[in-house]
Design a protein around this motif. Sequence first.
Motif, PDB file in Angstrom:
ATOM      1  N   THR A  76       0.831  -1.201   0.000  1.00  0.00           N
ATOM      2  CA  THR A  76       0.000   0.000   0.000  1.00  0.00           C
ATOM      3  C   THR A  76       0.868   1.254   0.000  1.00  0.00           C
ATOM      4  OG1 THR A  76      -1.593  -1.277   1.267  1.00  0.00           O
ATOM      5  CG2 THR A  76      -1.990   1.070   1.107  1.00  0.00           C
ATOM      6  N   ALA A  77       2.026   1.195   0.657  1.00  0.00           N
ATOM      7  CA  ALA A  77       2.952   2.341   0.625  1.00  0.00           C
ATOM      8  C   ALA A  77       3.386   2.612  -0.812  1.00  0.00           C
ATOM      9  CB  ALA A  77       4.166   2.062   1.522  1.00  0.00           C
ATOM     10  N   VAL A  78       3.660   1.553  -1.564  1.00  0.00           N
ATOM     11  CA  VAL A  78       4.034   1.721  -2.978  1.00  0.00           C
ATOM     12  C   VAL A  78       2.845   2.286  -3.761  1.00  0.00           C
ATOM     13  CG1 VAL A  78       4.827   0.539  -5.067  1.00  0.00           C
ATOM     14  CG2 VAL A  78       5.696  -0.177  -2.843  1.00  0.00           C
ATOM     15  N   ALA A  79       1.655   1.750  -3.487  1.00  0.00           N
ATOM     16  CA  ALA A  79       0.444   2.200  -4.203  1.00  0.00           C
ATOM     17  C   ALA A  79       0.178   3.684  -3.948  1.00  0.00           C
ATOM     18  CB  ALA A  79      -0.754   1.360  -3.760  1.00  0.00           C
ATOM     19  N   CYS A  80       0.308   4.117  -2.686  1.00  0.00           N
ATOM     20  CA  CYS A  80       0.070   5.530  -2.336  1.00  0.00           C
ATOM     21  C   CYS A  80       1.086   6.421  -3.042  1.00  0.00           C
ATOM     22  CB  CYS A  80       0.220   5.750  -0.833  1.00  0.00           C
ATOM     23  SG  CYS A  80      -1.146   5.143   0.123  1.00  0.00           S
ATOM     24  N   THR A  81       2.321   5.971  -3.089  1.00  0.00           N
ATOM     25  CA  THR A  81       3.389   6.780  -3.671  1.00  0.00           C
ATOM     26  C   THR A  81       3.201   6.901  -5.180  1.00  0.00           C
ATOM     27  OG1 THR A  81       4.762   5.810  -1.951  1.00  0.00           O
ATOM     28  CG2 THR A  81       5.887   7.078  -3.612  1.00  0.00           C
ATOM     29  N   ALA A  82       2.833   5.792  -5.840  1.00  0.00           N
ATOM     30  CA  ALA A  82       2.580   5.825  -7.283  1.00  0.00           C
ATOM     31  C   ALA A  82       1.409   6.763  -7.591  1.00  0.00           C
ATOM     32  CB  ALA A  82       2.279   4.416  -7.788  1.00  0.00           C
ATOM     33  N   THR A  83       0.395   6.722  -6.744  1.00  0.00           N
ATOM     34  CA  THR A  83      -0.778   7.584  -6.957  1.00  0.00           C
ATOM     35  C   THR A  83      -0.406   9.054  -6.775  1.00  0.00           C
ATOM     36  OG1 THR A  83      -2.122   5.791  -6.047  1.00  0.00           O
ATOM     37  CG2 THR A  83      -3.191   7.934  -6.306  1.00  0.00           C
ATOM     38  N   LEU A  84       0.397   9.330  -5.754  1.00  0.00           N
ATOM     39  CA  LEU A  84       0.828  10.714  -5.494  1.00  0.00           C
ATOM     40  C   LEU A  84       1.531  11.295  -6.712  1.00  0.00           C
ATOM     41  CD1 LEU A  84       2.450  11.136  -1.983  1.00  0.00           C
ATOM     42  CD2 LEU A  84       0.617  12.492  -2.999  1.00  0.00           C
ATOM     43  N   ARG A  85       2.439  10.530  -7.297  1.00  0.00           N
ATOM     44  CA  ARG A  85       3.159  11.002  -8.474  1.00  0.00           C
ATOM     45  C   ARG A  85       2.172  11.369  -9.596  1.00  0.00           C
ATOM     46  NH1 ARG A  85       7.500   7.878 -12.430  1.00  0.00           N
ATOM     47  NH2 ARG A  85       7.222   9.355 -14.123  1.00  0.00           N
ATOM     48  N   ALA A  86       1.205  10.471  -9.815  1.00  0.00           N
ATOM     49  CA  ALA A  86       0.224  10.711 -10.884  1.00  0.00           C
ATOM     50  C   ALA A  86      -0.610  11.956 -10.590  1.00  0.00           C
ATOM     51  CB  ALA A  86      -0.679   9.484 -11.036  1.00  0.00           C
ATOM     52  N   LEU A  87      -0.942  12.176  -9.322  1.00  0.00           N
ATOM     53  CA  LEU A  87      -1.762  13.342  -8.958  1.00  0.00           C
ATOM     54  C   LEU A  87      -1.011  14.645  -9.202  1.00  0.00           C
ATOM     55  CD1 LEU A  87      -3.343  12.114  -5.600  1.00  0.00           C
ATOM     56  CD2 LEU A  87      -4.464  12.295  -7.817  1.00  0.00           C
ATOM     57  N   VAL A  88       0.283  14.641  -8.879  1.00  0.00           N
ATOM     58  CA  VAL A  88       1.085  15.851  -9.103  1.00  0.00           C
ATOM     59  C   VAL A  88       1.200  16.105 -10.603  1.00  0.00           C
ATOM     60  CG1 VAL A  88       3.353  16.927  -8.773  1.00  0.00           C
ATOM     61  CG2 VAL A  88       2.374  15.525  -6.953  1.00  0.00           C
ATOM     62  N   GLU A  89       1.437  15.041 -11.370  1.00  0.00           N
ATOM     63  CA  GLU A  89       1.604  15.193 -12.821  1.00  0.00           C
ATOM     64  C   GLU A  89       0.376  15.802 -13.488  1.00  0.00           C
ATOM     65  OE1 GLU A  89       4.849  11.624 -13.730  1.00  0.00           O
ATOM     66  OE2 GLU A  89       2.716  11.187 -13.925  1.00  0.00           O
ATOM     67  N   VAL A  90      -0.817  15.454 -12.989  1.00  0.00           N
ATOM     68  CA  VAL A  90      -2.035  15.977 -13.643  1.00  0.00           C
ATOM     69  C   VAL A  90      -2.550  17.253 -12.965  1.00  0.00           C
ATOM     70  CG1 VAL A  90      -2.725  13.726 -14.516  1.00  0.00           C
ATOM     71  CG2 VAL A  90      -3.627  14.513 -12.310  1.00  0.00           C
ATOM     72  N   ARG A  91      -1.764  17.801 -12.052  1.00  0.00           N
ATOM     73  CA  ARG A  91      -2.145  19.029 -11.367  1.00  0.00           C
ATOM     74  C   ARG A  91      -3.521  18.910 -10.707  1.00  0.00           C
ATOM     75  NH1 ARG A  91      -0.823  19.744 -16.146  1.00  0.00           N
ATOM     76  NH2 ARG A  91      -2.789  20.690 -16.813  1.00  0.00           N
ATOM     77  N   ALA A  92      -3.674  17.865  -9.965  1.00  0.00           N
ATOM     78  CA  ALA A  92      -4.876  17.746  -9.120  1.00  0.00           C
ATOM     79  C   ALA A  92      -4.837  18.895  -8.115  1.00  0.00           C
ATOM     80  CB  ALA A  92      -4.876  16.392  -8.419  1.00  0.00           C
ATOM     81  N   PRO A  93      -5.975  19.244  -7.493  1.00  0.00           N
ATOM     82  CA  PRO A  93      -5.968  20.377  -6.553  1.00  0.00           C
ATOM     83  C   PRO A  93      -4.855  20.225  -5.510  1.00  0.00           C
ATOM     84  CG  PRO A  93      -8.209  19.628  -6.919  1.00  0.00           C
ATOM     85  CD  PRO A  93      -7.312  18.644  -7.624  1.00  0.00           C
ATOM     86  N   LEU A  94      -4.117  21.326  -5.343  1.00  0.00           N
ATOM     87  CA  LEU A  94      -2.917  21.317  -4.489  1.00  0.00           C
ATOM     88  C   LEU A  94      -3.219  20.868  -3.058  1.00  0.00           C
ATOM     89  CD1 LEU A  94      -0.152  22.324  -5.564  1.00  0.00           C
ATOM     90  CD2 LEU A  94      -0.448  24.290  -4.057  1.00  0.00           C
ATOM     91  N   ASP A  95      -4.346  21.370  -2.525  1.00  0.00           N
ATOM     92  CA  ASP A  95      -4.668  21.018  -1.135  1.00  0.00           C
ATOM     93  C   ASP A  95      -4.988  19.518  -1.001  1.00  0.00           C
ATOM     94  OD1 ASP A  95      -6.908  21.500  -2.678  1.00  0.00           O
ATOM     95  OD2 ASP A  95      -7.994  22.673  -1.171  1.00  0.00           O
ATOM     96  N   LEU A  96      -5.609  18.976  -2.054  1.00  0.00           N
ATOM     97  CA  LEU A  96      -5.938  17.544  -2.025  1.00  0.00           C
ATOM     98  C   LEU A  96      -4.653  16.707  -2.095  1.00  0.00           C
ATOM     99  CD1 LEU A  96      -8.412  15.613  -2.000  1.00  0.00           C
ATOM    100  CD2 LEU A  96      -8.254  15.569  -4.491  1.00  0.00           C
ATOM    101  N   ILE A  97      -3.725  17.106  -2.965  1.00  0.00           N
ATOM    102  CA  ILE A  97      -2.443  16.376  -3.047  1.00  0.00           C
ATOM    103  C   ILE A  97      -1.701  16.507  -1.715  1.00  0.00           C
ATOM    104  CG2 ILE A  97      -0.234  16.111  -4.249  1.00  0.00           C
ATOM    105  CD1 ILE A  97      -1.467  17.511  -6.657  1.00  0.00           C
ATOM    106  N   ALA A  98      -1.697  17.715  -1.168  1.00  0.00           N
ATOM    107  CA  ALA A  98      -0.968  17.956   0.091  1.00  0.00           C
ATOM    108  C   ALA A  98      -1.489  17.019   1.178  1.00  0.00           C
ATOM    109  CB  ALA A  98      -1.119  19.411   0.514  1.00  0.00           C
ATOM    110  N   MET A  99      -2.814  16.834   1.209  1.00  0.00           N
ATOM    111  CA  MET A  99      -3.396  15.926   2.194  1.00  0.00           C
ATOM    112  C   MET A  99      -2.853  14.503   1.984  1.00  0.00           C
ATOM    113  SD  MET A  99      -7.413  15.347   2.938  1.00  0.00           S
ATOM    114  CE  MET A  99      -7.573  13.705   2.275  1.00  0.00           C
TER     115      MET A  99
END
Length: 274
Positions: free
Chosen positions: A60-83
């Motif tokens: 799950t740590a790997v899954a969360c990290t892979a998802t985080l990268r994808a969220l930053v790449e697509v410029r998801a809302p900053l506050d949501l990524i920060a969370m």
Amino acid sequence: MAELFELELLGGAIERRYRKTRPEVERMPWGTLDTSGIPEPVLIAARRAWTGAAYQEHRTAVACTATLRALVEVRAPLDLIAMATRFPLDELVHVELCARMAMELGGGTEIIHDPDELVRDPDPALPPLLRAAELVTRFFCVGEALSIPLLRGTWHASRHPLPKAILGRIVKDEAAHGAFGFTFLDWVLERLGPRDLAHLGAQADIVIRAIYRQWVSIGKRKAKSSDDAHALAWMETDAYLALAERSMQRNVIDPLQERGIQISAQLATRQSAP
Ligand SMILES: [Fe+2]
Ligand SMILES: [Fe+2]
């Protein structure tokens, strides 16, 4: 590449800094578990279950990290990524908690794994936004959303203060992880078309089907005595499987379908929601 699932700490100043971020870990009642009266097979099953839990948290740590990268790449809302940046650390702490619980029971059991196969990446030919939505759907809207009620149920059932403290910590962290997936979906849905939603549904189907297969194997080797299982909180009982089925419908399938992400009828009607 098969490798043994083993963990280490660097120690010294680095460990002290890590401990400062999550002081509650050291405050847990380590060393208080008396295993002397527990039958050997129950103890071994519990060691295997907690080692398996550590490995799942690692994935799950790997899954969360892979998802985080994808969220930053697509410029998801900053506050949501920060969370969501908190999630990988949460998962690493969960890895440590489960691994230490296995040690308290006499030691971890052997897990051979392939680091390349920990999580499945989305098809690189897909647009970045759909790749991010796929990762969130698979890892958060199915995986994390399902694990919350199961962890909470196991926490309620566990009686010894040590597994109770460990599960209590994990349950607290996971509440935010489960809600996150659907918050992201609510943001992304208006940016996706019907074919994208069909893709997300098909991906959710794959994960749900794999989880159903796991339940079948859990059902085959479930706890003979739920008393012993509850004392060690190793989570393989009829009650657990019944809760798992209800939770899949209520916490995963219903909220996905409410958002227009259709789950295969065969999976969605596997059990009738009470
Ligand atoms: Fe976790
Ligand atoms: Fe999580």
